[in-house]
Design an enzyme around this catalytic site. Structure first.
Site, PDB file in Angstrom:
ATOM      1  N   LEU A   1      33.932  50.336 -74.576  1.00 32.64           N
ATOM      2  CA  LEU A   1      34.794  51.518 -74.446  1.00 32.64           C
ATOM      3  C   LEU A   1      34.208  52.488 -73.416  1.00 32.64           C
ATOM      4  O   LEU A   1      34.885  52.909 -72.489  1.00 32.64           O
ATOM      5  CB  LEU A   1      34.923  52.214 -75.818  1.00 32.64           C
ATOM      6  CG  LEU A   1      35.770  53.493 -75.859  1.00 32.64           C
ATOM      7  CD1 LEU A   1      37.249  53.180 -75.607  1.00 32.64           C
ATOM      8  CD2 LEU A   1      35.627  54.188 -77.235  1.00 32.64           C
TER       9      LEU A   1
ATOM     10  N   GLU B   1      32.174  54.489 -70.431  1.00 31.30           N
ATOM     11  CA  GLU B   1      31.958  54.290 -68.990  1.00 31.30           C
ATOM     12  C   GLU B   1      31.009  55.371 -68.496  1.00 31.30           C
ATOM     13  O   GLU B   1      30.786  56.372 -69.183  1.00 31.30           O
ATOM     14  CB  GLU B   1      33.304  54.381 -68.249  1.00 31.30           C
ATOM     15  CG  GLU B   1      34.277  53.288 -68.659  1.00 31.30           C
ATOM     16  CD  GLU B   1      35.584  53.317 -67.872  1.00 31.30           C
ATOM     17  OE1 GLU B   1      35.747  54.208 -67.000  1.00 31.30           O
ATOM     18  OE2 GLU B   1      36.424  52.438 -68.133  1.00 31.30           O
TER      19      GLU B   1
ATOM     20  N   GLU C   1      28.882  55.731 -81.206  1.00 26.71           N
ATOM     21  CA  GLU C   1      30.189  55.716 -81.890  1.00 26.71           C
ATOM     22  C   GLU C   1      30.718  57.147 -82.045  1.00 26.71           C
ATOM     23  O   GLU C   1      31.339  57.507 -83.049  1.00 26.71           O
ATOM     24  CB  GLU C   1      30.112  54.964 -83.219  1.00 26.71           C
ATOM     25  CG  GLU C   1      29.741  53.504 -82.975  1.00 26.71           C
ATOM     26  CD  GLU C   1      30.322  52.510 -83.944  1.00 26.71           C
ATOM     27  OE1 GLU C   1      31.222  52.868 -84.712  1.00 26.71           O
ATOM     28  OE2 GLU C   1      29.869  51.365 -83.920  1.00 26.71           O
TER      29      GLU C   1
ATOM     30  N   ARG D   1      -3.312  57.659 -99.671  1.00 25.50           N
ATOM     31  CA  ARG D   1      -4.129  58.533 -98.819  1.00 25.50           C
ATOM     32  C   ARG D   1      -4.755  59.656 -99.649  1.00 25.50           C
ATOM     33  O   ARG D   1      -4.066  60.398-100.348  1.00 25.50           O
ATOM     34  CB  ARG D   1      -3.237  59.143 -97.730  1.00 25.50           C
ATOM     35  CG  ARG D   1      -3.906  60.179 -96.860  1.00 25.50           C
ATOM     36  CD  ARG D   1      -4.943  59.577 -95.957  1.00 25.50           C
ATOM     37  NE  ARG D   1      -5.490  60.548 -95.023  1.00 25.50           N
ATOM     38  CZ  ARG D   1      -6.543  60.318 -94.250  1.00 25.50           C
ATOM     39  NH1 ARG D   1      -7.163  59.143 -94.293  1.00 25.50           N
ATOM     40  NH2 ARG D   1      -6.976  61.247 -93.426  1.00 25.50           N
TER      41      ARG D   1
ATOM     42  N   ALA E   1      32.995  58.474 -68.601  1.00 24.11           N
ATOM     43  CA  ALA E   1      33.886  58.626 -69.759  1.00 24.11           C
ATOM     44  C   ALA E   1      33.128  58.268 -71.033  1.00 24.11           C
ATOM     45  O   ALA E   1      33.088  57.113 -71.445  1.00 24.11           O
ATOM     46  CB  ALA E   1      35.120  57.738 -69.604  1.00 24.11           C
TER      47      ALA E   1
ATOM     48  N   THR F   1      29.240  61.177 -80.635  1.00 26.68           N
ATOM     49  CA  THR F   1      28.109  62.031 -81.012  1.00 26.68           C
ATOM     50  C   THR F   1      28.476  62.824 -82.273  1.00 26.68           C
ATOM     51  O   THR F   1      29.656  62.914 -82.646  1.00 26.68           O
ATOM     52  CB  THR F   1      27.791  63.039 -79.891  1.00 26.68           C
ATOM     53  OG1 THR F   1      28.929  63.902 -79.738  1.00 26.68           O
ATOM     54  CG2 THR F   1      27.480  62.341 -78.567  1.00 26.68           C
TER      55      THR F   1
ATOM     56  N   GLN G   1       5.635  63.160 -90.646  1.00 28.92           N
ATOM     57  CA  GLN G   1       4.812  64.294 -91.095  1.00 28.92           C
ATOM     58  C   GLN G   1       3.937  63.899 -92.288  1.00 28.92           C
ATOM     59  O   GLN G   1       2.772  64.267 -92.374  1.00 28.92           O
ATOM     60  CB  GLN G   1       5.744  65.453 -91.480  1.00 28.92           C
ATOM     61  CG  GLN G   1       5.034  66.764 -91.756  1.00 28.92           C
ATOM     62  CD  GLN G   1       4.474  67.392 -90.493  1.00 28.92           C
ATOM     63  OE1 GLN G   1       4.894  67.052 -89.389  1.00 28.92           O
ATOM     64  NE2 GLN G   1       3.508  68.265 -90.647  1.00 28.92           N
TER      65      GLN G   1
ATOM     66  N   SER H   1      32.203  60.926 -74.369  1.00 33.16           N
ATOM     67  CA  SER H   1      32.952  61.564 -75.462  1.00 33.16           C
ATOM     68  C   SER H   1      34.444  61.586 -75.144  1.00 33.16           C
ATOM     69  O   SER H   1      35.279  61.412 -76.031  1.00 33.16           O
ATOM     70  CB  SER H   1      32.444  62.993 -75.680  1.00 33.16           C
ATOM     71  OG  SER H   1      31.067  62.977 -75.993  1.00 33.16           O
TER      72      SER H   1
HETATM   73  C1  LIG Z   1      21.910  52.873 -77.161  1.00 36.23           C
HETATM   74  C2  LIG Z   1      23.377  53.104 -76.980  1.00 36.23           C
HETATM   75  C3  LIG Z   1      24.273  52.131 -77.365  1.00 36.23           C
HETATM   76  C4  LIG Z   1      25.643  52.316 -77.173  1.00 36.23           C
HETATM   77  N1  LIG Z   1      26.513  51.291 -77.461  1.00 36.23           N
HETATM   78  C5  LIG Z   1      27.811  51.407 -77.074  1.00 36.23           C
HETATM   79  C6  LIG Z   1      28.693  50.268 -77.160  1.00 36.23           C
HETATM   80  O1  LIG Z   1      28.320  49.189 -77.637  1.00 36.23           O
HETATM   81  N2  LIG Z   1      29.968  50.411 -76.700  1.00 36.23           N
HETATM   82  C7  LIG Z   1      30.425  51.569 -76.166  1.00 36.23           C
HETATM   83  O2  LIG Z   1      31.588  51.621 -75.763  1.00 36.23           O
HETATM   84  N3  LIG Z   1      29.614  52.667 -76.076  1.00 36.23           N
HETATM   85  C8  LIG Z   1      28.326  52.601 -76.510  1.00 36.23           C
HETATM   86  N4  LIG Z   1      27.479  53.696 -76.400  1.00 36.23           N
HETATM   87  C9  LIG Z   1      27.986  54.927 -75.804  1.00 36.23           C
HETATM   88  C10 LIG Z   1      28.032  56.113 -76.752  1.00 36.23           C
HETATM   89  O3  LIG Z   1      29.082  55.963 -77.655  1.00 36.23           O
HETATM   90  C11 LIG Z   1      28.130  57.380 -75.879  1.00 36.23           C
HETATM   91  O4  LIG Z   1      26.855  57.568 -75.290  1.00 36.23           O
HETATM   92  C12 LIG Z   1      28.559  58.590 -76.658  1.00 36.23           C
HETATM   93  O5  LIG Z   1      29.895  58.465 -77.064  1.00 36.23           O
HETATM   94  C13 LIG Z   1      28.397  59.889 -75.867  1.00 36.23           C
HETATM   95  O6  LIG Z   1      28.903  59.787 -74.562  1.00 36.23           O
HETATM   96  P1  LIG Z   1      27.991  60.259 -73.340  1.00 36.23           P
HETATM   97  O7  LIG Z   1      26.678  59.591 -73.474  1.00 36.23           O
HETATM   98  O8  LIG Z   1      28.743  60.077 -72.089  1.00 36.23           O
HETATM   99  O9  LIG Z   1      27.748  61.800 -73.602  1.00 36.23           O
HETATM  100  P2  LIG Z   1      28.700  63.013 -73.128  1.00 36.23           P
HETATM  101  O10 LIG Z   1      30.101  62.760 -73.572  1.00 36.23           O
HETATM  102  O11 LIG Z   1      28.459  63.282 -71.692  1.00 36.23           O
HETATM  103  O12 LIG Z   1      28.123  64.203 -73.980  1.00 36.23           O
HETATM  104  C14 LIG Z   1      27.032  65.026 -73.581  1.00 36.23           C
HETATM  105  C15 LIG Z   1      26.846  66.109 -74.650  1.00 36.23           C
HETATM  106  O13 LIG Z   1      28.021  66.935 -74.719  1.00 36.23           O
HETATM  107  C16 LIG Z   1      28.521  66.954 -76.036  1.00 36.23           C
HETATM  108  N5  LIG Z   1      29.976  67.064 -75.985  1.00 36.23           N
HETATM  109  C17 LIG Z   1      30.839  66.314 -75.254  1.00 36.23           C
HETATM  110  N6  LIG Z   1      32.106  66.734 -75.466  1.00 36.23           N
HETATM  111  C18 LIG Z   1      32.034  67.767 -76.352  1.00 36.23           C
HETATM  112  C19 LIG Z   1      32.994  68.628 -76.976  1.00 36.23           C
HETATM  113  N7  LIG Z   1      34.304  68.483 -76.758  1.00 36.23           N
HETATM  114  N8  LIG Z   1      32.559  69.593 -77.817  1.00 36.23           N
HETATM  115  C20 LIG Z   1      31.231  69.730 -78.076  1.00 36.23           C
HETATM  116  N9  LIG Z   1      30.264  68.955 -77.527  1.00 36.23           N
HETATM  117  C21 LIG Z   1      30.671  67.974 -76.683  1.00 36.23           C
HETATM  118  C22 LIG Z   1      28.050  65.648 -76.661  1.00 36.23           C
HETATM  119  O14 LIG Z   1      28.022  65.717 -78.068  1.00 36.23           O
HETATM  120  C23 LIG Z   1      26.655  65.519 -76.057  1.00 36.23           C
HETATM  121  O15 LIG Z   1      25.754  66.303 -76.794  1.00 36.23           O
HETATM  122  C24 LIG Z   1      26.115  53.546 -76.636  1.00 36.23           C
HETATM  123  C25 LIG Z   1      25.200  54.533 -76.290  1.00 36.23           C
HETATM  124  C26 LIG Z   1      23.851  54.336 -76.435  1.00 36.23           C
HETATM  125  C27 LIG Z   1      22.895  55.416 -75.993  1.00 36.23           C
END
Ligand SMILES: Cc1cc2nc3c(=O)[nH]c(=O)nc-3n(C[C@H](O)[C@H](O)[C@H](O)COP(=O)(O)OP(=O)(O)OC[C@H]3O[C@@H](n4cnc5c(N)ncnc54)[C@H](O)[C@@H]3O)c2cc1C
Length: 389
Positions: free
Chosen positions: A131, A133, A370, A274, A136, A372, A343, A138
């Site tokens: 899903l 990118e 899945e 401990r 793309a 944040t 801790q 959140s």
């Molecule tokens: C180890 C790992 C495994 C993963 N596996 C998969 C997978 O198998 N398939 C897949 O499709 N994806 C996968 N993901 C992706 C994961 O779901 C995304 O990293 C996650 O959804 C967040 O997207 P982003 O990293 O782009 O963060 P961003 O969307 O850029 O977010 C950055 C920050 O902004 C916050 N934020 C964003 N929008 C809002 C809002 N509207 N209001 C408040 N805060 C907000 C977020 O909470 C975060 O703190 C994986 C990620 C990791 C790290």
């Protein structure tokens, strides 16, 4: 109801207790011994996969009609919880097999289900879910991966990021834009195979935790697939992606509960052994209060997770809320509990000679993927306010 007759109300059924015991036994013998090595080397824990496959715990949710174990959502959560208690990286085997196949189970035709679920049930293939990118996360609906119809084929181009078990999995559920003018209603879901021409993978990400679970980019370069690889109807892919997450956030909650249980169990044993100031540190009330808080949060997380699993199994209308709540609460609890476990071990907890620092690093991802935990709170608030705003 007479006193005493209510004992069977609200408790785990015996068959689920038995599943927990069976998974725990397999994990103690064949998964836990590889956990530190998977973390240290960053390699996929093949020995764990083989052990889980031999016991039919690698994709337990697949229905019996496709050769699977037919575990319900609660039993699947218990399997994932118990594997995570031993090795969080290995728990992504059953968890991501469920994540990748859920779109088929929810929306796929009988033909596509039978073709792709059978090899996963047999342990001959794993399934990933594509899903996210680079631009793309959140805001998943802003994806740019494109699928264009060409006769009785679709041609896919784009980059999927952070894909768990990429490269190891044989099959991939890929979400792509089929109608750019329709935003989320212009997204469709497809099955892409690793062997399809034009599919390739990025280098494994260098992560904080779950190091034994490969996370890589998936590149789609003019990947031409037959039209019958579409999952469900054109334009329904985003809705399927979100429905999938309603169910699988429960499995991430279970993973968090398992990681936290592993840390609490280890810390309990440590403080009993401990000695400082002439006594076991477990005898200090300050330590006991920490343990009490850890145990309390853990059990609250587990109960919410199991309640959500029941809703997932029944397909209850409030699953969206419960899935988000369970994932958010359990992952926050796991982060607190694993940090407290470090801790409780003092300086020793901060070293790789003991497993709790690994568990603390592993717990962190459950607050991120899945969706944040900020996104989970958005989901919950939207549900809570639905009837008043
Ligand atoms: C180890 C790992 C495994 C993963 N596996 C998969 C997978 O198998 N398939 C897949 O499709 N994806 C996968 N993901 C992706 C994961 O779901 C995304 O990293 C996650 O959804 C967040 O997207 P982003 O990293 O782009 O963060 P961003 O969307 O850029 O977010 C950055 C920050 O902004 C916050 N934020 C964003 N929008 C809002 C809002 N509207 N209001 C408040 N805060 C907000 C977020 O909470 C975060 O703190 C994986 C990620 C990791 C790290």
């Amino acid at each position: 109801m007479a006193a005493g007759e209510s004992f069977d109300v609200y408790r785990l059924p015996d068959e689920h207790q038995a599943i927990r015991e069976a998974v725990r036994e397999v994990c103690a013998a064949k998964v836990a011994p590889h956990a530190a090595e998977a973390d240290e080397t960053g390699e996929f824990p093949k020995a764990s996969y083989d052990a889980l496959r031999a016991a039919d715990f690698h994709a337990p949710h697949i229905p019996e009609e496709f050769g699977g174990a037919g575990a319900d959502a609660l039993a699947t959560a218990i399997v994932i919880e118990e594997v995570a208690r031993a090795c969080a990286s290995s728990s992504l085997i059953p968890a991501v097999n469920k994540l990748g196949t859920m779109p088929l189970l929810l929306a796929g035709s009988a033909e596509i289900k039978s073709r792709y679920l059978t090899p996963v049930a047999a342990g001959d293939a794993m399934f990933s879910y594509c899903l996210s990118e680079p631009e793309a996360g959140s805001d998943a609906a802003s994806m740019t991966t494109r699928a264009v119809r060409d006769g009785d084929h679709w041609v896919l181009n784009g980059v999927k990021r952070w894909i768990t078990n990429a490269g190891v999995s044989e099959f991939y559920t890929v979400f792509a834009v089929t109608d750019p003018s329709a935003r989320s209603r212009g997204i469709s879901a497809f099955v892409v195979e690793k062997s399809d021409s034009g599919v390739s993978f990025g280098a494994p990400e260098k992560k904080l935790g779950i190091k034994g679970s490969p996370t890589r980019e998936v590149y789609l370069d003019n990947v031409r697939i037959p039209a019958d690889r579409m999952i469900g109807a054109e334009g329904t892919g985003f809705a399927t992606a979100m429905k999938t997450l309603d169910h699988t956030r429960v499995t991430i909650a279970a993973q968090a509960v398992g990681i936290a249980q592993g840390a609490l169990d280890y810390a309990k044993g440590y403080v009993a052994e401990r000695r400082q100031f002439g006594k076991a540190v477990a005898e200090f009330q300050g330590i006991q209060f920490m343990l009490a808080d850890m145990g309390m949060k853990l059990e609250a997380a587990r109960q919410l997770t199991y309640a959500a699993a029941g809703k997932s199994e029944r397909g209850d209308a409030d699953l969206t809320y419960f899935g988000a709540a369970a994932k958010c609460f359990a992952s926050d609890a796991a982060m607190e509990i694993t940090t407290d476990a470090v801790q409780l071990l003092g300086g020793y907890g901060y070293t790789r000679d003991y497993p709790v620092e690994r568990m603390m690093r592993d717990a962190k991802i459950t607050q991120i993927y899945e969706g944040t935990n900020q996104v989970q709170r958005i989901v919950m608030a939207r549900q809570l306010l639905a009837d008043v705003v």
